[in-house]
Design an enzyme around this catalytic site. Structure first.
Site, PDB file in Angstrom:
ATOM      1  N   THR A   1     -58.406 -46.774 -12.812  1.00  0.00           N
ATOM      2  CA  THR A   1     -59.828 -47.100 -12.606  1.00  0.00           C
ATOM      3  C   THR A   1     -60.687 -45.865 -12.304  1.00  0.00           C
ATOM      4  OG1 THR A   1     -59.211 -47.628 -10.340  1.00  0.00           O
ATOM      5  CG2 THR A   1     -59.493 -49.471 -11.828  1.00  0.00           C
TER       6      THR A   1
ATOM      7  N   SER B   1     -66.324 -43.479  -5.897  1.00  0.00           N
ATOM      8  CA  SER B   1     -66.749 -43.922  -7.214  1.00  0.00           C
ATOM      9  C   SER B   1     -66.862 -42.671  -8.071  1.00  0.00           C
ATOM     10  CB  SER B   1     -68.091 -44.628  -7.119  1.00  0.00           C
ATOM     11  OG  SER B   1     -68.562 -44.917  -8.416  1.00  0.00           O
ATOM     12  N   ARG B   2     -65.982 -42.565  -9.084  1.00  0.00           N
ATOM     13  CA  ARG B   2     -65.901 -41.309  -9.826  1.00  0.00           C
ATOM     14  C   ARG B   2     -67.025 -41.132 -10.841  1.00  0.00           C
ATOM     15  NH1 ARG B   2     -60.292 -42.952 -10.157  1.00  0.00           N
ATOM     16  NH2 ARG B   2     -59.414 -42.294  -8.185  1.00  0.00           N
ATOM     17  N   VAL B   3     -67.587 -42.211 -11.332  1.00  0.00           N
ATOM     18  CA  VAL B   3     -68.641 -42.055 -12.342  1.00  0.00           C
ATOM     19  C   VAL B   3     -69.967 -42.678 -11.919  1.00  0.00           C
ATOM     20  CG1 VAL B   3     -67.083 -41.856 -14.312  1.00  0.00           C
ATOM     21  CG2 VAL B   3     -67.888 -44.100 -13.619  1.00  0.00           C
TER      22      VAL B   3
END
Lengths: 126, 513
Positions: B347, B373-375
């Site tokens: 994810t 939250s990576r993006v």
């Protein structure tokens, strides 16, 4: 090495073909070997596999015909259709009403009245 | 023409349309049935995952071919497993498992095969499209980067762990820590935060859940009018393992239908731990070799191929999106177990819920340090980015300092100030279930904390202060709130006006109290 049903069936076929007599003794020994190897549970798969190999060796195609009456098809007609010698297995089933259902290997041609009625029922009920 | 003649004519025309010729079928014979798995001899040309029809006394029962072996095929039974017996004929349908999809699914509760289970009318198959359950995920060329936010209405998430449309954000935590609550709140918020005229279509996939829990969720979604844009796919605990294994794929196929239409969709998988367990059961019954924790070797691929189907398509491909919120239940907070680490690595971030925080009354029980939250940050609005930019750091510093402060040491003024700010921020981020906040209210609320308006408010009074501040802004400064919502930017002008409004409120608030 673990022997698969195909291994056992091929071995049994080879042995039976190599000997003209004493088949009962051979089968008894074969059964004893299965028990010894704790593979008696595979017997049914072995027999199915043996049947397939036997027919292949004899160049015979087993054909099952289901119809409402006896002698619904002529074996020669099916032999022509299949292209090899056949082992005809005839089954009488009054539920098919009319026509025939022919099974050759993994394929089945269904030309029975019962199938047509059920198709019709499906289409109309939609 | 009499009625009788009309009926006869209709029947004739129907019957003449039926092809009455012989039918060629690909068949096999059932040689063994055990625990919902049938072994079939024959069907030598069956495809992997092909739908199989068992001819039983009770009518056709469906199955799915999953193991293609040398002389036999192993298939999982998807219907009445008691009806399938040895010696029966199994027919290949030539079709890969698929689900009928259309807008008619919206507002309905369906099973893993797409049949309604809510007591409502059945679907008209001829007006629906069929979408395959297994499909290769959209490729690189068809995608665009995630840059539109998906508002959850939960302050802590929208500010610190923002989710973008097309993102895959994992919700992970122990049992009873509020994982489903976050997912349901996010679904409910899609009806409140409508942009572009249509709400995001939501799909809630319940895997191995109690029927009572699913009923409760559906009831809540109905009460909040969220069912108007939601589809529930359920494979409850009582459903056989193959159906639990298929349910997420059914859900994602439905999501893809909406994405292909250029719409935005959100899918919640509740939960993938149970999905992995059901796949393990199926695999063991199919006698596939077990690996770590008895899961089969392709357990990673099971989830990666599912989650990769979440995407944001480029405008040339319709511009639709499918956002995925998978849920994973951990045992004793062990995030390093097999399935959690797999899904974490697949994810684009995770929301980690901590039981300790939950029991302390912090809801949502977000662990800010482990959540990421990576993006999503590139999808965050400018206004939110501006107000929440330092909040994550401030909270992390507070948690660290709070641990030391417990020893009762003498603290310098700056540390004390950080602790005070942190306490207020933590209190402000508490938010009860079903209390989603519109975007502009979230910004105003966080603005008041990071700009020091809250600094003089007692910690126990923070929630009340926030509530009254929002009411004040809504009542007296509605134009400003509208501007904030529409512009989604904290311009100098808006910033100054908001600060003035907050100060004005604070002055009167303290006078009153």
């Amino acid at each position: 090495m673990t022997y698969s049903p195909t291994h056992y069936a091929a071995a049994l076929l080879d042995l039976l073909l190599s000997k003209k007599e004493g088949h009962e003794k051979l089968i008894a020994k074969f059964a004893a070997l299965l028990v010894k190897n704790r593979h008696a549970g595979k017997l049914r798969d072995i027999m199915n596999e043996f049947e397939r190999l036997w027919y292949k060796h004899q160049e015979i195609t087993p054909v099952t015909v289901v119809s409402a009456t006896k002698n619904a098809v002529h074996p020669k007609d099916i032999e022509k259709l299949v292209g090899t010698k056949i082992a005809l297995i005839e089954k009488i089933d009054e539920n098919v009403k009319g026509g025939v259902r022919i099974s050759v290997g993994d394929w089945r041609i269904d030309n029975t009245l019962s199938r047509r009625f059920s198709d019709m029922k499906g289409t109309i009920s939609k | 023409m009499t009625d009788k003649d009309t009926i006869l004519e209709q029947l004739k025309s129907e019957i003449t349309g039926i092809t009455a010729g012989p039918k060629l079928e690909h068949v096999g014979t059932v040689t063994r049935v055990s625990d919902g798995v049938a072994e079939i001899r024959g069907l030598s040309q069956v495809m992997y995952s092909e739908l199989i029809e068992f001819e039983t006394e009770k009518g056709a029962v469906l199955g799915q071919a999953l193991n293609l072996e040398e002389h036999s095929v192993k298939a999982v039974i998807l219907g009445d497993r008691e009806a399938v017996r040895e010696g029966q004929t199994a027919k290949g349908t030539g079709n890969i498992l698929s689900v009928a999809v259309s807008d008619a699914l919206i507002g309905r509760v369906i099973d893993a095969l797409g049949n309604p289970v809510d007591g409502g009318p059945s679907f008209k198959a001829e007006t629906m499209k069929r979408y395959p359950l297994e499909k290769i995920a959209p490729g690189v060329i068809t995608r665009q980067s995630v840059n539109v936010p998906l508002q959850t209405g939960i302050k802590a998430i929208d500010a610190m762990i923002p989710i973008g449309r097309g993102q895959r954000e994992l919700i992970i935590g122990d049992r009873q820590t509020g994982k489903t609550a976050i997912a349901i709140d996010t679904i409910i918020n899609q009806g409140k935060d409508v942009r572009g005229g249509k709400p995001v279509i939501c799909i809630y996939v319940a895997i191995g859940q109690k029927e009572s829990k699913v009923a409760q969720i559906v009831e809540q979604l109905k009460k909040t009018k969220a069912m108007e844009y939601t589809i529930v796919v359920t494979a409850p605990a009582s459903a056989p393992a193959p159906l639990q294994f298929l349910a997420p794929y059914t859900g994602v196929a439905i999501g893809e239908y909406f994405m292909d239409q250029g719409r935005d969709a959100l899918i919640v998988y509740d939960d993938l731990s149970k999905h992995a367990v059901s796949y393990r059961e199926v695999s063991l019954l199919l006698r596939r070799p077990p690996g770590r924790e008895a899961y089969p070797g392709d357990i990673f691929y099971l989830h990666s191929r599912l989650l990769e189907r979440a995407a944001r398509l480029s405008p040339e491909h319709g511009g639709g999106s499918l956002t995925a919120l998978p849920i994973i239940e951990t045992q004793l907070s062990d995030v390093s177990a097999y399935i959690p680490t797999n899904v974490i690595s697949i994810t684009d971030g995770q929301i980690y819920l901590e039981p300790e925080l939950f029991y302390q009354g912090t809801k949502p029980a977000l662990n800010v340090g482990l959540s990421v939250s990576r993006v999503g940050s590139s999808a965050q609005t400018k206004a939110m980015k501006k107000v929440a930019g330092t909040m994550r750091l401030e909270l992390a510093q507070y948690r660290e300092l709070a641990a030391f402060a417990q020893f009762g040491q003498e603290l310098d003024a700056s540390t004390k100030q950080k602790l005070d700010r942190g306490r207020r921020l933590s209190e402000l981020l508490k938010q009860n279930q079903y209390h989603n906040m519109p975007f502009e209210e979230e910004v105003a609320s966080i603005f008041s904390a990071v700009r020091g308006v809250l600094d003089t408010v007692e910690v126990s009074d923070v929630q009340r202060f926030e509530k009254e501040l929002i009411a004040f802004l809504r009542g007296r400064h509605d134009a400003l709130m509208k501007k904030l919502r529409e512009g989604a930017e904290l311009t100098k002008e808006v910033d100054e006006a908001l600060k003035a409004a907050c100060d004005d409120f604070a002055k009167n608030y303290f006078k009153k109290s």
